[in-house]
Design a protein around this motif. Structure first.
Motif, PDB file in Angstrom:
ATOM      1  N   GLU A  56      -0.302 -15.966  11.527  1.00 15.87           N
ATOM      2  CA  GLU A  56      -1.486 -15.416  12.176  1.00 15.87           C
ATOM      3  C   GLU A  56      -1.822 -14.088  11.496  1.00 15.87           C
ATOM      4  OE1 GLU A  56      -1.192 -15.528  16.526  1.00 15.87           O
ATOM      5  OE2 GLU A  56       0.515 -16.850  16.248  1.00 15.87           O
ATOM      6  N   TYR A  57      -3.045 -13.642  11.746  1.00 10.91           N
ATOM      7  CA  TYR A  57      -3.527 -12.433  11.092  1.00 10.91           C
ATOM      8  C   TYR A  57      -4.075 -11.478  12.138  1.00 10.91           C
ATOM      9  CZ  TYR A  57      -3.501 -15.738   7.208  1.00 10.91           C
ATOM     10  OH  TYR A  57      -3.129 -16.685   6.294  1.00 10.91           O
ATOM     11  N   THR A  58      -3.929 -10.195  11.864  1.00 13.64           N
ATOM     12  CA  THR A  58      -4.423  -9.178  12.787  1.00 13.64           C
ATOM     13  C   THR A  58      -5.284  -8.156  12.052  1.00 13.64           C
ATOM     14  OG1 THR A  58      -2.456  -9.338  14.165  1.00 13.64           O
ATOM     15  CG2 THR A  58      -3.774  -7.359  14.395  1.00 13.64           C
ATOM     16  N   PRO A  59      -6.539  -7.970  12.490  1.00 18.11           N
ATOM     17  CA  PRO A  59      -7.345  -6.878  11.941  1.00 18.11           C
ATOM     18  C   PRO A  59      -6.790  -5.546  12.433  1.00 18.11           C
ATOM     19  CG  PRO A  59      -8.702  -8.519  13.083  1.00 18.11           C
ATOM     20  CD  PRO A  59      -7.287  -8.789  13.458  1.00 18.11           C
ATOM     21  N   LEU A  60      -6.636  -4.588  11.549  1.00 12.32           N
ATOM     22  CA  LEU A  60      -6.078  -3.276  11.909  1.00 12.32           C
ATOM     23  C   LEU A  60      -7.216  -2.263  11.984  1.00 12.32           C
ATOM     24  CD1 LEU A  60      -2.936  -3.284   9.575  1.00 12.32           C
ATOM     25  CD2 LEU A  60      -3.189  -4.246  11.861  1.00 12.32           C
ATOM     26  N   TYR A  61      -8.029  -2.365  13.026  1.00 11.99           N
ATOM     27  CA  TYR A  61      -9.160  -1.464  13.172  1.00 11.99           C
ATOM     28  C   TYR A  61      -8.672  -0.025  13.282  1.00 11.99           C
ATOM     29  CZ  TYR A  61     -11.699  -5.756  14.173  1.00 11.99           C
ATOM     30  OH  TYR A  61     -12.238  -7.012  14.099  1.00 11.99           O
ATOM     31  N   GLY A  62      -9.343   0.863  12.578  1.00  9.49           N
ATOM     32  CA  GLY A  62      -8.991   2.277  12.621  1.00  9.49           C
ATOM     33  C   GLY A  62      -8.053   2.709  11.517  1.00  9.49           C
ATOM     34  N   LEU A  63      -7.416   1.761  10.826  1.00 12.60           N
ATOM     35  CA  LEU A  63      -6.518   2.125   9.735  1.00 12.60           C
ATOM     36  C   LEU A  63      -7.344   2.365   8.476  1.00 12.60           C
ATOM     37  CD1 LEU A  63      -3.499   2.490   9.121  1.00 12.60           C
ATOM     38  CD2 LEU A  63      -3.464   0.142   8.298  1.00 12.60           C
ATOM     39  N   LYS A  64      -7.118   3.493   7.822  1.00 10.57           N
ATOM     40  CA  LYS A  64      -7.908   3.860   6.650  1.00 10.57           C
ATOM     41  C   LYS A  64      -7.647   2.895   5.495  1.00 10.57           C
ATOM     42  CE  LYS A  64      -9.033   7.779   3.659  1.00 10.57           C
ATOM     43  NZ  LYS A  64      -8.749   9.195   3.334  1.00 10.57           N
ATOM     44  N   ILE A  65      -8.740   2.471   4.845  1.00 10.86           N
ATOM     45  CA  ILE A  65      -8.636   1.549   3.713  1.00 10.86           C
ATOM     46  C   ILE A  65      -8.286   2.346   2.456  1.00 10.86           C
ATOM     47  CG2 ILE A  65      -9.921  -0.067   2.259  1.00 10.86           C
ATOM     48  CD1 ILE A  65     -11.583  -0.759   4.766  1.00 10.86           C
ATOM     49  N   ARG A  66      -7.251   1.891   1.756  1.00 11.27           N
ATOM     50  CA  ARG A  66      -6.790   2.550   0.545  1.00 11.27           C
ATOM     51  C   ARG A  66      -6.687   1.516  -0.575  1.00 11.27           C
ATOM     52  NH1 ARG A  66      -4.543   7.440   2.200  1.00 11.27           N
ATOM     53  NH2 ARG A  66      -3.989   7.546   4.421  1.00 11.27           N
ATOM     54  N   VAL A  67      -6.486   1.986  -1.798  1.00 13.14           N
ATOM     55  CA  VAL A  67      -6.233   1.081  -2.918  1.00 13.14           C
ATOM     56  C   VAL A  67      -4.936   0.313  -2.614  1.00 13.14           C
ATOM     57  CG1 VAL A  67      -5.645   0.906  -5.362  1.00 13.14           C
ATOM     58  CG2 VAL A  67      -7.435   2.493  -4.618  1.00 13.14           C
ATOM     59  N   GLY A  68      -4.981  -0.996  -2.763  1.00 17.40           N
ATOM     60  CA  GLY A  68      -3.833  -1.839  -2.448  1.00 17.40           C
ATOM     61  C   GLY A  68      -3.862  -2.416  -1.046  1.00 17.40           C
ATOM     62  N   SER A  69      -4.812  -1.946  -0.213  1.00 18.21           N
ATOM     63  CA  SER A  69      -4.911  -2.467   1.156  1.00 18.21           C
ATOM     64  C   SER A  69      -5.321  -3.934   1.141  1.00 18.21           C
ATOM     65  CB  SER A  69      -5.927  -1.659   1.970  1.00 18.21           C
ATOM     66  OG  SER A  69      -5.494  -0.342   2.185  1.00 18.21           O
ATOM     67  N   LYS A  70      -4.794  -4.673   2.092  1.00 18.59           N
ATOM     68  CA  LYS A  70      -5.218  -6.055   2.312  1.00 18.59           C
ATOM     69  C   LYS A  70      -6.357  -5.997   3.320  1.00 18.59           C
ATOM     70  CE  LYS A  70      -1.752  -8.839   2.409  1.00 18.59           C
ATOM     71  NZ  LYS A  70      -0.554  -9.581   2.870  1.00 18.59           N
ATOM     72  N   VAL A  71      -7.530  -6.525   2.975  1.00 21.20           N
ATOM     73  CA  VAL A  71      -8.717  -6.364   3.819  1.00 21.20           C
ATOM     74  C   VAL A  71      -9.434  -7.703   4.002  1.00 21.20           C
ATOM     75  CG1 VAL A  71      -9.070  -3.955   3.145  1.00 21.20           C
ATOM     76  CG2 VAL A  71     -10.207  -5.791   1.853  1.00 21.20           C
ATOM     77  N   ALA A  72     -10.339  -7.728   4.972  1.00 27.81           N
ATOM     78  CA  ALA A  72     -11.226  -8.872   5.190  1.00 27.81           C
ATOM     79  C   ALA A  72     -12.572  -8.330   5.634  1.00 27.81           C
ATOM     80  CB  ALA A  72     -10.653  -9.801   6.247  1.00 27.81           C
TER      81      ALA A  72
END
Length: 725
Positions: A43-59
């Motif tokens: 399963e997957y969880t969106p991490l709202y509020g976590l700052k996006i950085r280089v190397g981050s896994k995003v959607a």
């Protein structure tokens, strides 16, 4: 197998892909015995509020979180990303992205306070509502309360295909060759974590389910809890029945009871409804049992040692002597008689020789205590009765106070305040468990401007929790499928009823209904947006229900009418009108009689949202303010949760007497801190922030009577929560 199917689809060689798929299908057809299901992709969880950085896994916010990218570089408000499956590069707006974690990725949670309500400021009891995916919340609770939970009550999604609140109730995957696999995979992950929370010496897991998954859930529970006692109760929740096309209407659901250690249901004072139509045989006073045995082993040849004479005075008022057992081949008529007595033997109605229930030695002891009672002489001898061990205990425990003795020396007791108790059968047809009348209708009273489908009956939850916590008024109760929040409502009602101090922790996500999500997407809103979040179940239903049940005012700020408890009609003579009767309402539960809903509860609840931190910031000590609520919960969540504002300077240490814990932030102040802790008997838990293991162990050597933890090592080691369990 779903994971393998996805991997096969990525094979570019058509011939190889076909061969591998055929081989997999062949293996898949070879079924094993027992519960077999596919382990689906994580399963997957969106991490709202976590700052996006280089190397981050995003959607993308408007796409499934499983459709993921890796951030290669960030330029201004744009991110250059590589798609994980296709490896194609895309330039995406940062504002359209959200960090994503697969179950298995290490993430670091904290609790952000959203709201609180306090109508009992003098009490140190605080309940918690945590808005979160319950998998992550369970791993957080695993860190906080491993082995400490007394009762878990859950009402998981039933896999019906309905798309309402709680969880989109459809766990069938298109690649699932066995339609229950996705649901089982989902539940299994959570039950394994739940098991860690339960006290292994005495606790219970209560899980409701319907006919879609009860067989599979039962097998899964047996696999996860092989050491437990497991029972299933059938409970009528909809007497009118719910129509099923081509099938019988469904009126009941099932409740699995999983007890660990020496946990057992407690006998409770229950009305006749719980007898299931059987004549009420519960005794309003002490039950005197016949001393003459019936049924098995009731003949002399079965138990010859239990065949002996009892000598009663001729006036029938006193036992003079209890004789010894006579040999099997000795005629009773040849046994010596005692002057001025009548010899009583255990003789059946048909004249055959029987046996007594007690041995001569035991009988003599209980005669001295007044636990044997004489009846009248009969042609066969005399009816003699006695108190079995359970009845004796009622006397010895003061339930039946002794107020005198009869001529024969047997005790007389005061039974005017006695209420019989019992444990019911596994078939429940209780009017107060009607989910429509005492679930849906109650929700409409509390939240008249909002809708929530299929809430549980408040009294159904209160009753089942009471069976296992009536002997533990300080029980810790967890519900990680909180829905509308019935469990906390039930705990507050139970605490008010018996003066208990039970603590409840609720966990729910903040999903919106399917219809609402479509409307919001059309308006350009997505999960994480304020407009979306305010309509989610946690904020729109669970928390408002909690507040309204405590204040006694509904979501429109109107006084809620009605009383707790259920009532039935009864006709009694009206003294003012001869021969006429008047109709009145009689409470079925005396404990709730006259308890108005508008009175609310004396209760304290804090509402948190589970969010996520950057590991490096934690290690550098930059997230102490955010971690303070977790430390409070780690110290058993006593008193109001302490807070530090962003503008507040971090102290050198904190002595939180009202919360019964202390924190050393700067090692230089250890001696001063230690003296403060010594001077305060209230402190039970101590957190010490230091990077040195040696320094930590040296400091706690002086705190042997406290529970101690090293920060931030303890947090970082334990809160790689996706890799735990």
């Amino acid at each position: 197998m779903a994971a393998i199917d996805d991997l096969i689809d990525q094979i570019s060689d058509v011939s190889l892909r076909k061969r591998i798929r055929n081989e997999v299908n062949r293996i898949q057809r070879n079924k094993k015995f027992g519960l077999v299901f596919e382990n689906h992709l994580p399963e997957y969880t969106p991490l709202y509020g976590l700052k996006i950085r280089v190397g981050s896994k995003v959607a993308l916010k408007n796409k499934k979180p499983s459709d993921m990218y890796i951030v290669q570089r960030i330029t201004g408000d744009k991110a250059s990303c590589e798609h994980l499956a296709s490896h194609k590069n895309k330039i995406l707006n940062l504002s359209d992205l959200v960090c994503v974690a697969e179950f298995g990725d290490p993430i670091y949670p904290y609790l952000q306070k959203i709201d609180e309500i306090s109508t009992a400021p003098e009490s140190d009891l605080w309940h918690e509502l945590i808005e979160a995916d319950n998998y992550h919340a369970l791993q957080l609770l695993d860190y906080l309360y491993t082995g400490k939970v007394d009762c878990i009550y859950i009402d998981p999604p039933y896999n019906t295909g309905a798309r309402d609140w709680k969880y989109n109730n459809d766990y069938v995957d298109s690649s699932d060759s066995y339609r229950h696999s996705k649901w089982l995979s989902f539940i299994e992950k959570r039950l394994k974590l739940a098991k860690k929370l339960l006290n292994p010496t005495k606790s219970v897991l209560i899980c409701t389910i319907d006919e879609k998954e009860y067989l599979h859930l039962g097998m899964l529970l047996n696999e996860i809890f092989p050491e437990a006692n497991i029972q299933m109760i059938s409970s009528v929740v909809n007497p009118a029945g719910s129509a099923r096309k081509g099938l019988f209407s469904r009126s009941d659901e099932y409740i699995y009871i999983v007890t660990l250690g020496n946990e057992t249901p407690n006998a409770l004072p229950l009305n006749d409804e719980w007898l299931g139509g059987v004549k009420n045989t519960s005794k309003k006073t002490l039950h005197w049992n016949s001393l003459s045995r019936t049924g098995t082993n009731s003949h002399r040849e079965d138990l010859p040692t239990m065949f002996f004479p009892i000598y009663v005075s001729k006036d029938g008022n006193k036992i003079i002597k209890v004789g010894e057992s006579i040999p099997r081949d000795l005629d009773r008529e040849k046994v010596d008689k005692i002057k001025d007595t009548v010899t009583i033997w255990p003789i059946h109605k048909d004249g055959s020789e029987g046996t007594w229930q007690q041995s001569p030695a035991t009988l003599r002891k209980i005669i001295k205590k007044g636990y044997v009672r004489l009846g009248k002489f009969t042609p066969r001898g005399m009816a003699i009765s006695y108190l079995k061990r359970g009845e004796q205990q009622k006397v010895e425990n003061g339930i039946f106070p002794i107020i005198g003795k009869r001529k024969d020396g047997s005790i007389l007791v005061d039974d005017k305040n006695y209420v019989p108790t019992f444990i019911p059968t596994t078939q429940w047809n209780i009017s107060s468990h009607d989910a429509s009348r005492y679930g849906s209708n109650l929700i409409r009273k509390l939240l008249p401007d909002r809708k929530f489908q299929y809430p549980k009956s408040l009294y159904a939850e209160k009753d089942i929790i009471k069976f296992f916590t009536s002997d533990n008024p300080n029980a810790l109760i967890v519900d990680f499928f909180a829905g509308s929040g019935t469990t906390l409502h039930a705990v507050n009602l139970l605490n008010k009823e018996d003066g208990g101090h039970r603590k409840c922790i609720l966990v729910t996500n903040n999903e919106v209904s399917d219809d609402e999500s479509k409307k919001l997407i059309k308006q350009g809103y997505y999960p994480g947006d304020k407009e979306w979040e305010k309509l989610g179940i946690a904020r729109y239903i669970t928390w408002p229900r909690t507040v309204t049940s405590i204040t006694g005012k509904n979501s429109k700020n109107e006084v809620i009418k009605g009383e707790y408890g259920t009532y039935h009609d009864e006709y009694i003579p009206d003294k003012n009108h001869r021969g006429e009767y008047r109709k009145i309402k009689i409470a079925d539960d005396e404990n709730l009689k006259g308890m108005k809903i508008s009175d609310g509860f004396k209760s304290n609840v804090v509402y948190f949202k589970l969010r996520f931190l950057d590991k490096n910031s934690v290690a550098l000590g930059k997230q102490f303010r955010e971690l303070l609520p977790i430390l409070w919960m780690k110290a058993d969540g006593i008193g109001k949760c302490p807070t530090l504002k962003n503008e507040d300077t971090l102290p050198d240490y904190m002595i939180l007497s009202q919360n019964k814990f202390a924190i050393l932030l700067d090692e230089k102040y250890y001696r001063e801190f230690l003296n403060k802790v010594y001077d305060n008997d209230e402190i039970k838990t101590v957190f010490i922030i230091t990077n040195s293991d040696d320094a930590y162990h040296e400091m706690i050597a002086n705190l042997e009577d406290k529970q101690t933890y090293q920060l931030y090592k303890d947090y970082l080691d334990n809160f790689r929560i996706n890799t735990r369990g």
